[in-house]
Design an enzyme around this catalytic site. Structure first.
Site, mmCIF file in Angstrom:
data_model
loop_
_atom_site.group_PDB
_atom_site.id
_atom_site.type_symbol
_atom_site.label_atom_id
_atom_site.label_comp_id
_atom_site.label_asym_id
_atom_site.label_seq_id
_atom_site.Cartn_x
_atom_site.Cartn_y
_atom_site.Cartn_z
ATOM 1 N N CYS A 147 77.951 80.062 -6.844
ATOM 2 C CA CYS A 147 76.715 80.525 -6.202
ATOM 3 C C CYS A 147 75.879 81.404 -7.124
ATOM 4 C CB CYS A 147 77.032 81.279 -4.920
ATOM 5 S SG CYS A 147 77.823 80.223 -3.684
ATOM 6 N N CYS A 157 75.187 82.002 9.580
ATOM 7 C CA CYS A 157 75.608 81.189 8.432
ATOM 8 C C CYS A 157 74.371 80.519 7.834
ATOM 9 C CB CYS A 157 76.583 80.098 8.864
ATOM 10 S SG CYS A 157 77.975 80.714 9.840
ATOM 11 N N HIS A 212 70.310 77.519 1.133
ATOM 12 C CA HIS A 212 71.057 77.878 -0.072
ATOM 13 C C HIS A 212 71.273 76.649 -0.967
ATOM 14 C CE1 HIS A 212 73.800 79.724 -2.742
ATOM 15 N NE2 HIS A 212 74.897 79.706 -2.033
#
Lengths: 381, 381
Positions: free
Chosen positions: A80, A198, A323
C-alpha cells in the site's frame, strides 16, 4: 543535498473505471501533471512508477502512449506504500544529481481483477484460515477499544468526517455524507468494523513532477518542497507485542521528522492511510498527531476535521476516494500540493505550512510483510 | 560521489526447483551473499529486491525469514533488466549517503507459474497474433542474416560456446555440451531459432552486498567496485528502423561507458543478455564489444570464448543457466565479481580488470516496452 520541488501534480477521478485500461488511466494523470508543471514530456529525465497488480512494465506501457521513452523508467512496489515509495526513489535521483526533472506515477486498475475472488491462501496459512486484512484491522479495533476505551461511535466518526471531506472532492469515489447511525448500521464486515468503515477497491492514477529547485520555471504562485520521505519495512502488526501501536509507521515517522527537522506539532494538514476507520485512529497516534490512545477522540471531537486543529484527510482519504493501491500514495501528495498552494477549493485547510502524507500496508500474498512511507512537504509561509 | 564496492555475492543453483518456494530460494542467496561479505543481516541499511512475477512484497517475504526487517525494503521491476535495476537503485542510495551497506536481491520462481500457458493477448494485439518474444528474436535473426551475412552455424556457435562455459559452472542448469549439429538439429521454435538457441525458464536467486568503500572490513583479497550502472527504457526493437541495432542497449551502454570513463576496448570480460543466440550477437555489437554486423563471427571465431580476446558469458549465460527473470541481472554481477577476484575456478578469465554486465528485455504483457541496464565493474590491476 539539493532541494526538491513539486512542479506539478495531477490525478484521475478514483472509482470504478470498467471501460478504461491501466494505460489510459496512467496517461491521463501524466498529462495532468505535465500540464500543471507547464512542461512537455521531453523535459523528463527519468520516471518512477508505482503499481502493484498490473503485471509488469506498467510505467513503460503508460508512458509510451505519451511518447515518453528513452529515459530510465523503473517500476517499484511496496504494497500500500507503493506510490509513496516511487516518490522517494525519484527524490533520491534528484538529490544525487542523476536527474533534474522526474515523473512519479502511481497507477492501478483493480476492477475486473478479482473475479474469481482474492487468493489468500497460497503463501500465507493464517490468511487462509481467515486472518485477512479486514480481520487484522478488526482485531486492532477490538484491542484499541479494550485498551483505550475507544467507542464504536468514535470509529464511525472517522468515516463520517472523511466522507464529509470527500463530498467536497470532485475526484473522490463517494460524494454522499453518511452519519454515525448510517455507518454503524451498515453491514458488518469484520466485527466491530462495518461496511462503511472499509475503503473500496478503486481504479485510478496520480502523478507528480519533481524537480531540483530552479530546473523548471515555477508556474505556481507558491513553491511546494519535499523535505523528507522515509520508507520502513517490518512485520505485520499482528506480530507486535501491542497490535495498536502501529510500530512500522511510528519508525517511518520518526525518521521523516528527523530528516525534515520538524516535529508532529508543526504539521498543519495530513493525509493519513485510512483503509479502515481504525487505521486512521492508530496511525494518527503513531504519527504523533494526537496522543497515544486518543485517536478515536481526535476524530470524534472534530479536531481532525476541516476547520479543526489539524485537518486529517481533507481529500476524503481512502474511505471516500477508494484505494487504487499503487496510486494512493501519489494522490496524497497531489492533495497536499493543492492544499499547500491554497488551491484545494471547498476543502481548503487554512494557510497550511507543513503537510504530512502517510501510507502503510501489507500485500495480499504477504500479510506478514508491511511497508510504511512518511513524506513531509513544505509550502511557503 | 562515494565509491561503491561489492562486499559479497551469492546465488542458488538455477534450474527447476519444483519443491522450493520463492522465499526459500531468495533466503539461500541472501545467506550466501552475507557470508561472502562476512557480515550479519543486522548490518544492512536497506534492501532493493528485483522480482517480476512473484506477486508483490517479494523482498520482505524473503527477508523476514532471515530476521531482516525494520529497514527500507523496496521491490523493483524492469522486465528482464529487473535485477540489474535493483542494483542501480542500491548504488544510488549509497552514493547519496542514505545508506552504507545495501543488499541487492534478485529472485524468481517460474516453475508452476505458466500451467495454463502464458497469456499473451490481454494487452498486446501483435503478441496475440503470434509476434511473441521468440518470434521477435527470430525476425531479428533473419534480418541479421540477410543484412550482414550471418550464418545459421554462427548463431548456433553462440549456444555451443555458452554451453561449454556453463559446463564449468556448478550453478548452471545445463552441464552438457552440444555441438553445432546438435544445436541446428534441435526442434525449430521460431525459424531460424532452434530449441537449443532459446534459454529455458528457471527458478533461482542471486544476491549482492553493496557498500560504501570502507563501510565494511573487506574479506576478499581483491576489491570489486561498481563504476557505473545505467538504465534506459525504450520501445521494442520491432518499432525501430533497424531491428538488428539493439538501440536501447546501445544507449544504455553509451551512458555507462561515459559514467565509468572507460570504453568498450577496456572491457576484459562481459556477461551479455542471451535469451536467444541472436540476442548475444546483436548485443555484443550494440555494446561495442565487436564491430557492427560481426557478432556472429565474434562468437564463431572463438574471440568471445574462454581463452579468446574478450570472453563473453563465462558463466554460461542464460542459455546455460536458465533465466529466472528477476535474478538474472544480479547473477551476472555475481559472476563478474568472482571473475574480477580470480575466484571463478575452471571458467576463470585471465586476470580481468574491467567487467560489463548487460540485460535487456520486455515484459510478457508489454512487449512494446523495453528496458536495458548496463553495469560496469572494476577489479584491481
Amino acid at each position: 543535498v539539493r532541494d526538491i520541488e513539486i512542479a506539478g501534480v495531477g490525478m484521475t477521478a478514483f472509482g470504478k473505471h470498467e471501460d478504461r485500461t491501466l494505460e489510459s488511466l496512467g496517461a491521463e494523470a501524466v498529462r495532468a501533471a505535465l500540464a500543471d508543471a507547464g512542461i512537455d514530456g521531453d523535459r523528463l529525465d527519468a520516471a518512477y512508477v508505482g503499481n502493484v497488480l498490473g503485471g509488469g512494465q506498467a510505467g513503460s506501457r503508460v508512458l509510451v502512449l505519451e511518447g515518453i521513452t528513452g529515459i530510465p523508467i523503473l517500476n517499484v512496489e511496496a504494497a500500500c506504500a507503493t506510490g509513496s515509495a516511487a516518490l522517494r526513489e525519484a527524490m533520491h535521483a534528484i538529490q544525487l544529481g542523476v536527474a533534474d526533472v522526474v515523473l512519479v506515477l502511481g497507477v492501478e486498475k483493480l476492477t475486473g481483477l478479482f473475479q474469481g475472488g482474492i487468493d489468500l491462501g497460497r503463501t500465507d496459512r493464517e490468511s487462509a484460515l481467515g486472518l485477512t486484512v479486514p480481520a487484522t484491522y478488526a482485531l486492532t479495533a477490538s484491542r484499541h477499544m479494550a485498551q483505550h476505551g475507544t467507542t464504536a461511535e468514535q470509529l464511525a466518526a472517522v468515516t463520517v468526517k472523511n466522507r464529509r471531506h470527500g463530498s467536497r472532492n470532485p475526484r473522490a469515489m463517494f460524494i454522499d455524507t453518511p452519519g454515525i447511525d448510517d455507518v454503524l448500521g451498515s453491514p458488518a464486515i469484520a466485527d466491530p468494523l462495518t461496511l462503511l468503515q472499509c475503503c473500496p477497491n478503486a481504479d485510478g492514477a496520480a502523478a507528480a513532477v519533481l524537480t531540483a529547485t530552479g530546473a523548471v520555471k515555477r508556474r505556481s504562485r507558491r513553491a511546494v518542497r519535499v523535505l523528507a520521505s522515509e520508507l520502513v519495512s517490518g512485520t505485520s502488526s499482528r506480530r507486535q507485542v501491542d497490535i495498536t501501536r502501529g510500530d512500522v509507521s511510528r519508525r517511518a515517522a520518526a525518521r521523516a521528522y528527523a530528516a525534515a527537522h520538524i516535529g508532529p506539532e508543526d504539521i498543519d494538514v495530513a493525509e493519513v492511510h485510512d483503509p479502515f476507520s481504525i487505521g486512521e485512529v492508530v496511525s494518527t497516534e503513531a504519527l504523533g498527531l494526537c496522543p497515544r490512545g486518543q485517536g478515536g477522540d481526535f476524530a470524534a471531537s472534530g479536531a481532525s476535521a476541516l476547520g479543526g486543529r489539524l485537518p486529517v484527510n481533507p481529500s476524503g482519504g481512502l474511505l471516500s476516494k477508494g484505494h487504487p493501491l499503487g496510486a494512493t500514495g501519489v494522490a496524497q501528495v497531489a492533495e497536499l500540493t493543492w492544499q499547500l498552494r491554497g488551491e484545494a477549493g471547498g476543502r481548503q485547510v487554512h494557510a497550511p505550512r507543513y503537510g504530512l502524507a502517510h501510507t502503510v500496508g501489507g500485500g495480499v500474498a504477504a500479510l506478514d510483510a508491511v511497508a510504511s512511507v512518511v513524506t513531509i512537504l513544505a509550502g511557503e509561509a
